[in-house]
Every structure is written in structure tokens, then in C-alpha cells.
Write an enzyme that holds these catalytic residues in place. Structure first.
Site, PDB file in Angstrom:
ATOM      1  CG  ASN A  98      -2.246  -0.747   0.828  1.00  0.00           C
ATOM      2  OD1 ASN A  98      -2.716  -0.699  -0.318  1.00  0.00           O
ATOM      3  ND2 ASN A  98      -2.765  -1.492   1.775  1.00  0.00           N
ATOM      4  CG  ASP A 119       0.295  -8.007 -13.815  1.00  0.00           C
ATOM      5  OD1 ASP A 119       0.574  -7.162 -14.682  1.00  0.00           O
ATOM      6  OD2 ASP A 119       0.402  -9.235 -14.008  1.00  0.00           O
ATOM      7  CB  SER A 145       6.147 -14.044  -9.804  1.00  0.00           C
ATOM      8  OG  SER A 145       5.373 -13.493  -8.768  1.00  0.00           O
ATOM      9  N   GLY A 146       4.039 -12.222 -11.616  1.00  0.00           N
ATOM     10  CA  GLY A 146       2.879 -12.141 -12.487  1.00  0.00           C
ATOM     11  C   GLY A 146       3.033 -10.932 -13.391  1.00  0.00           C
ATOM     12  NE  ARG A 199       5.877 -13.566  -3.734  1.00  0.00           N
ATOM     13  CZ  ARG A 199       5.416 -12.698  -4.616  1.00  0.00           C
ATOM     14  NH1 ARG A 199       6.243 -11.929  -5.281  1.00  0.00           N
ATOM     15  NH2 ARG A 199       4.135 -12.585  -4.848  1.00  0.00           N
ATOM     16  CG  ASP A 202      -6.079  -6.171 -11.530  1.00  0.00           C
ATOM     17  OD1 ASP A 202      -6.914  -6.767 -12.230  1.00  0.00           O
ATOM     18  OD2 ASP A 202      -5.964  -4.935 -11.533  1.00  0.00           O
ATOM     19  N   GLY A 203      -4.723 -10.507  -9.590  1.00  0.00           N
ATOM     20  CA  GLY A 203      -3.773 -11.389  -8.914  1.00  0.00           C
ATOM     21  C   GLY A 203      -3.648 -11.136  -7.426  1.00  0.00           C
TER      22      GLY A 203
END
Ligand code: ADP
Ligand code: MG
Length: 447
Positions: A55, A78, A109-110, A182, A424-425
Site C-alpha cells: 500500500n 501486476d 512473478s505475475g 515465489r 489483478d492477482g
């Protein structure tokens, strides 16, 4: 004549937000070796800020002066862009703020949006540093184009804006459960997929959607394919686009037929709608046979005290075709109540850098591409679907359990007590969720 500095075009100023924990955690290193040298060369000035916590990026963009920046670029996956977009939408001046061009340099990773940008630019599908280099080049070129956002409302009434996807079932389970791998980078999704296939779950739910049946849209009546029947990637995507333009109806699989000379798309709406369920074929990968595994549905492996990312209320345009959660839907919505393996709403071409999930999608088509896979699909067929997705050929498997519908809005009411929902993942609260597309609401630096 005298050269007045004020008359020269000033160099672009970008705010670079780097998530040191994104992907394998080597974002800073990639910055030094690849990113900063190239963008300095392109005469872009920048401020590089490392995010210190979740955040942080969201809060930072709430406080910036818009006129001081030509763009905000995340160096991460993302998830960090999701924070930036929602930080902009939380501002009282959201209408101006959301027009701030945003960009992404894939170090997570995404990297779905990076994959979509890469594809849109005409590059071959790429991963890792190849994808990163392509995206840096495109960022330096700097063309800005409109991008749709989806307004998402979750069960406690919290609203946020999404640029990529909403997922339930198989895909969100893989995304969240694979967090523990991860360190593998994007390979975590491959491992996660195999684990999840091995103990396949199904979820009961009610899915309602407003089909995007747009009568005014031009319909291409025939497409000529190359004589040998093979489709160049570009032709393929054009074909998908045309097929999706039909706004295919409830429960109908999007399918198309290849022909050696000509494909008459006027046939499409009458395509077979309920093909015979495929006979389960054993799928072997290094002596591992998925179909010998039992078909029970274990409870999702969820610990009780998972901390959800904080989500705040955002402003933004009114959802004009979607009533508030809890209010009944208008008659023009179609409802399916069934057992699902997955439900996915996606508005980019890629769900990951190597997952070409919605080849017919584009940044501002004003469409949510709703996919669902119903229970009953064999493990083998599900694996085939995901393997084919790398090349975007998953519709060619003609899997009768897979449905795609272009929609403007949808509502999903999970009827299975436990599960995972992602936007969004990023994990969001579990329960009824809904979304509506807002065409071209944001601006994307896509090169
Ligand atoms: P990845 O693709 O690897 O998941 P993301 O960009 O999606 O990368 O980031 C993952 C999460 O990390 C996001 O939820 C983001 O809010 C969070 N995050 C950002 N900065 C930090 C930080 N300094 N420490 C821990 N988490 C962070
Ligand atoms: Mg992420």
C-alpha cells in the site's frame, strides 16, 4: 537565432516505483543493469522510489502533483500497478488523476500486462529479461493509449478498479497458493498448476452476465486464410476478434473452423453447442498419471488468519448497467448456476507473460472476456487447456466444458463456503463479487 531553453521540448519526467520484493526480488539489480541506462539514454528524467511495504505506492500517488509528472511506471508485477490505479482513483480529483499515463516494467512473478503490451507491439511472446528489454524499449518510445478499467465491488460493498482480471477457483487458487514458490519467479504458476490439477476442486456458484451483443458492430463475413491452413499469429488474433464480435450466447463455446481456403464466419452462430463430452484420456508426464487420482474435492487449504491486503473505497464513474450487490439484476442478464472448476473475467490478452488467454482482447475494446470451465472436465483436458494457452490455441482443443462470452458486466455469487477470489492477482474478500467495464478510463504507456 537564439535558442531559448523554454521552447525546447522538455524531457519526459517519470515516477518509477520499484517493489524490491516483486518476483525473485532482483528488481533493483535489473534497474541498475537494464532499466536506468536505457531510459537515461532516451533522455527521460525520473525519480526512482522503492516501495517499503504493501500500500506504500497507493499512498504515494495520492499525494503527488499531477502536473509534475508525465507518467507513473511500476517496476514490479501486476500487483503494484493495481495499487497505483486505485491510489489515483481514491483522489478527490480522480477524473484527472486516472488520466495520468501508467506503465509497467516486468520485474514480478505475475507479468500479465507486460505480456499484453509486448504482444500488442508485435513482438514474439517473451519472458524474463527479453520481455523486460522489449518493455523498456516501448516505454522509451512512449506512445500512450486508452485502457479499459473494470469497477469491482466485493461483498462488503468496497469498490476498486481492476485492469487485468477477476478470478475464482482454479486460477485464483494457483495464484495465491503458489506464493510459497515465489523464489521460482514465473515458474511458480507451472508448479502451482500441477499441484492444483492433482487435487482438482470444484466450486458451486451462480454466475450472471450481461452479454455484449452489440448490433451496431460491423461483422466481418469471411476471412481468407493462408492456403496451407496455418495461421500467422496476427491472422489468428484477427480471427478470434471476429469470432468474439458475434457476442456468442449463453453456454456456447467459441469455436471456429479452419479451412484451407476460406472461413465463412456467417456459419459461426450455428456451431455445435453441446459437443459430446470428451472421453477421458490418460495424461502422462514423467510417469505421473493424473487420471488415476481420486476425484474428491478437498477443502481449500486456507489458514484462518490470512491477512488480506487493505482495500479502500474509491470514487469513479457510476456503474450504469450493474445494480448494487444485493439488488436484483435486470432481465437482460443471463444466469448460470452450476459447479465450476474456474471462472475468469479477463480484459487483457495475457493472464501471465506466457498465458495468451484472450487473444481477441484489446486494451480498449470495452469488453470483459468472461471464461468459465464447468465441473466434469477431466484432469487431462484441463492440463491440455493450460498447455495450449501458452500459444493461445486453447479454443482449438474444442473443450466442451470451456465457455467464453464477451460481456459488459457480471456478478458471481459463490455458493461453496470457502474459496479464493483475486482481482489483478491480489486476494480480495471472499463472497459475492461483481464488475462492470469502463471503456478507456485510464491511459497506458504501451509504446
Ligand atoms: P509479483 O508479481 O511478484 O506478485 P507484485 O507487483 O504483484 O509482484 O507485488 C506483490 C505484492 O507486493 C503487492 O501486493 C504489493 O503491494 C506488495 N509490495 C509492494 N512493495 C512491497 C514491499 N516493499 N514489501 C512487501 N510487499 C510489497
Ligand atoms: Mg502479483
Amino acid at each position: 537565432t537564439e535558442l531559448v531553453p523554454e521552447l525546447l521540448p522538455r524531457s519526459r519526467r517519470l515516477m518509477l516505483l520499484l517493489n524490491p520484493c516483486g518476483g525473485r526480488g532482483n528488481g533493483m539489480q535489473l534497474c541498475q543493469t537494464h532499466i536506468l541506462p536505457m531510459i537515461s539514454e532516451a533522455d527521460i528524467s525520473y525519480n526512482l522510489i522503492q516501495t517499503e511495504r504493501q500500500n506504500h505506492a497507493r499512498e504515494l500517488v495520492q499525494g503527488i502533483r499531477l502536473e509534475e509528472w508525465d507518467g507513473i511506471v511500476v517496476i514490479s508485477g501486476d500487483g503494484l500497478l493495481y495499487e497505483v490505479i486505485n491510489g489515483l482513483m481514491e483522489r478527490p480529483d480522480w477524473e484527472d488523476a486516472i488520466k495520468m499515463p501508467v506503465g509497467i516494467l516486468p520485474c514480478g512473478s505475475g507479468n500479465a500486462l507486460a505480456g499484453s503490451i509486448n504482444y500488442n507491439a508485435g513482438f514474439d511472446q517473451a519472458l524474463g529479461s527479453e520481455l523486460l528489454l522489449n518493455c523498456i524499449l516501448l516505454l522509451c518510445r512512449g506512445t500512450v493509449i486508452p485502457m479499459d478499467l473494470v469497477s469491482v465491488t466485493t461483498c462488503s460493498g468496497i469498490r476498486s478498479f481492476s485492469f487485468l482480471s477477476i478470478a475464482w477457483g482454479f486460477i485464483s487458487d494457483v495464484d495465491i497458493e503458489s506464493e510459497k514458490y515465489r523464489h521460482m519467479g514465473s515458474a511458480r504458476f507451472t508448479v502451482g498448476t500441477m499441484v492444483r490439477v492433482a487435487s482438482l476442486r470444484t466450486y458451486r456458484g451462480r454466475l450472471s452476465y450481461l452479454p455484449a451483443l452489440d448490433a451496431h458492430r460491423p461483422i466481418c463475413r469471411s476471412i481468407t486464410l493462408s492456403p496451407n491452413g496455418s495461421l500467422a499469429p496476427f491472422q489468428r488474433s484477427q480471427l478470434h476478434r471476429t469470432v468474439s464480435d458475434f457476442g456468442l450466447c449463453e453456454e456456447r463455446n467459441v469455436m471456429y473452423k479452419r479451412s484451407s481456403t476460406n472461413l465463412d464466419t456467417s456459419e459461426l452462430p450455428s456451431f455445435e453447442t453441446s459437443p459430446s463430452p470428451g472421453s477421458p484420456t490418460a495424461y502422462h508426464t514423467s510417469s505421473f498419471n493424473f487420471d488415476t487420482l481420486s476425484d474428491d474435492t478437498p477443502e481449500p487449504m486456507l489458514s484462518k488468519d490470512i491477512k488480506l491486503p487493505r482495500h479502500h473505497q474509491v470514487n469513479g464513474p457510476k456503474d450504469d448497467v450493474l445494480p448494487p450487490l444485493g439488488k436484483p439484476l435486470p432481465k437482460n442478464y443471463i444466469t448460470v448456476e452450476d459447479n465450476f472448476v474456474l471462472v475468469l473475467a479477463i480484459y487483457q490478452t495475457h493472464l501471465g507473460a506466457d498465458l495468451f488467454t484472450a487473444p481477441f482482447s484489446s486494451f480498449d475494446d470495452g469488453l470483459i472476456h468472461l471464461f468459465f470451465v464447468k465441473a466434469g472436465i477431466s484432469r487431462a483436458a484441463l492440463v491440455r487447456l493450460f498447455l495450449a494457452m501458452e500459444k493461445g490455441t486453447h479454443f482449438e482443443t474444442e473443450c466442451p466444458y470451456l465457455t467464453h462470452v464477451p460481456v459488459r458486466a457480471f456478478r458471481l455469487e459463490p455458493l461453496t463456503r470457502k474459496g479464493i477470489l483475486t482481482v489483478d492477482g491480489e486476494r480480495v474478500e471472499y463472497g459475492p463479487i461483481q464488475g462492470q467495464i469502463h471503456k478507456g478510463l485510464s491511459n497506458l504507456i504501451a509504446g
